[in-house]
Design a protein around this motif. Structure first.
Motif, short mmCIF file in Angstrom:
data_model
loop_
_atom_site.label_atom_id
_atom_site.label_comp_id
_atom_site.label_asym_id
_atom_site.label_seq_id
_atom_site.Cartn_x
_atom_site.Cartn_y
_atom_site.Cartn_z
N LYS A 10 0.48 -5.27 1.68
CA LYS A 10 1.40 -4.21 1.27
C LYS A 10 1.41 -4.06 -0.25
N VAL A 11 1.45 -5.16 -0.97
CA VAL A 11 1.44 -5.11 -2.43
C VAL A 11 0.13 -4.52 -2.93
N VAL A 12 -0.98 -4.87 -2.30
CA VAL A 12 -2.28 -4.30 -2.69
C VAL A 12 -2.29 -2.79 -2.46
N LEU A 13 -1.74 -2.33 -1.34
CA LEU A 13 -1.66 -0.89 -1.10
C LEU A 13 -0.75 -0.20 -2.12
N TYR A 14 0.35 -0.84 -2.47
CA TYR A 14 1.23 -0.29 -3.51
C TYR A 14 0.48 -0.14 -4.83
N ILE A 15 -0.27 -1.17 -5.19
CA ILE A 15 -1.02 -1.12 -6.46
C ILE A 15 -2.10 -0.05 -6.41
N LEU A 16 -2.78 0.07 -5.29
CA LEU A 16 -3.80 1.11 -5.16
C LEU A 16 -3.18 2.51 -5.22
N PHE A 17 -2.01 2.66 -4.60
CA PHE A 17 -1.30 3.95 -4.67
C PHE A 17 -0.87 4.23 -6.11
N ALA A 18 -0.41 3.20 -6.82
CA ALA A 18 -0.03 3.36 -8.22
C ALA A 18 -1.25 3.75 -9.06
N LEU A 19 -2.40 3.16 -8.76
CA LEU A 19 -3.62 3.50 -9.47
C LEU A 19 -4.01 4.96 -9.21
N VAL A 154 6.97 12.89 -3.45
CA VAL A 154 5.54 12.61 -3.47
C VAL A 154 5.29 11.09 -3.52
N ILE A 155 6.20 10.37 -4.11
CA ILE A 155 6.11 8.91 -4.19
C ILE A 155 6.81 8.26 -3.02
N TYR A 156 8.01 8.75 -2.71
CA TYR A 156 8.85 8.07 -1.72
C TYR A 156 8.24 8.06 -0.32
N LEU A 157 7.75 9.19 0.14
CA LEU A 157 7.26 9.27 1.52
C LEU A 157 6.07 8.34 1.79
N PRO A 158 5.02 8.33 0.96
CA PRO A 158 3.93 7.37 1.23
C PRO A 158 4.36 5.91 1.10
N MET A 159 5.22 5.63 0.12
CA MET A 159 5.64 4.25 -0.05
C MET A 159 6.55 3.79 1.08
N GLN A 160 7.33 4.71 1.61
CA GLN A 160 8.16 4.37 2.76
C GLN A 160 7.29 4.07 3.98
N LYS A 161 6.23 4.84 4.16
CA LYS A 161 5.30 4.57 5.27
C LYS A 161 4.62 3.21 5.11
N ILE A 162 4.19 2.90 3.90
CA ILE A 162 3.57 1.60 3.65
C ILE A 162 4.57 0.48 3.91
N SER A 163 5.79 0.64 3.43
CA SER A 163 6.82 -0.39 3.61
C SER A 163 7.13 -0.62 5.08
N ARG A 164 7.28 0.46 5.83
CA ARG A 164 7.57 0.33 7.26
C ARG A 164 6.41 -0.27 8.02
N ARG A 165 5.19 0.06 7.62
CA ARG A 165 4.00 -0.45 8.30
C ARG A 165 3.92 -1.97 8.20
N PHE A 166 4.35 -2.51 7.07
CA PHE A 166 4.23 -3.96 6.85
C PHE A 166 5.56 -4.70 6.95
N SER A 167 6.60 -4.02 7.38
CA SER A 167 7.90 -4.71 7.48
C SER A 167 7.86 -5.69 8.64
N SER A 168 8.55 -6.81 8.46
CA SER A 168 8.59 -7.82 9.52
C SER A 168 9.51 -7.33 10.62
N ARG A 169 9.04 -7.48 11.82
CA ARG A 169 9.81 -6.96 12.98
C ARG A 169 10.54 -8.04 13.67
#
Length: 169
Positions: A10-19, A154-169
């Motif tokens: 998740k952190v790697v995806l966040y960094i790639l999205f930031a890049l 533009v930032i919130y929606l993709p980051m929310q999807k990434i966060s939900r994808r990797f959230s512990s269930r």
């Protein structure tokens, strides 16, 4: 003391999205101007990570965004990573105590962050180096903040999807 779980993918995806946002901002839409204001979405990345996932992700993305700022913008080297690190931590802690990870919370925190960042830029760099007028700088800060808040989705929606994808269930 409880250890906090950090998802490395998740952190790697966040960094790639930031890049990606940094590349777009410094390249394609960095030259665009809307009514004399430039769109700056990098601070929204820090707020989104902190509000959606907590202070650890906020700090990691804060340092990343701060390094991007140091690479691409004029100012005092090292000031931006420190500023965004502190802000990412504070926003992450506030998300645990008072704020939810909602879009409205993100817009409010982004607005606050951008105003504080603009004032730090003014007092740390613009005033001593150029003697810029405070009212002109304040106008640019407010206009840029409103523009960024308008495009926070533009930032919130993709980051929310990434966060939900990797959230512990």
């Amino acid at each position: 003391m409880q250890r906090e779980y950090v998802s490395i993918p998740k952190v790697v995806l966040y960094i790639l999205f930031a890049l990606l946002i940094y590349a777009l901002q410094s390249g394609v839409y960095g030259t665009w101007s809307i009514r004399g204001y430039h769109l700056d979405l990098l601070p929204a990345l820090v707020v989104a990570a902190a509000l959606l996932d907590g202070p650890v992700e906020g700090v990691i993305l804060g340092v990343t965004v701060g390094l991007f700022y140091d690479l691409g913008f004029i100012g005092i080297d090292g000031l931006y990573p420190l500023f965004f690190l502190i802000f990412g931590f504070i926003a992450g802690e506030m998300s645990r105590l008072t704020l939810s990870g909602s879009y409205v919370s993100m817009v409010l925190m982004t607005a606050f962050e951008m105003v504080v960042l603009g004032l730090v830029r003014y007092f740390a760099y613009l005033l001593p180096q150029t003697g810029a007028s405070f009212l002109l700088v304040l106008r640019q800060i407010i206009g840029g903040t409103l523009l960024a808040c308008l495009f926070c989705f533009v930032i919130y929606l993709p980051m929310q999807k990434i966060s939900r994808r990797f959230s512990s269930r």
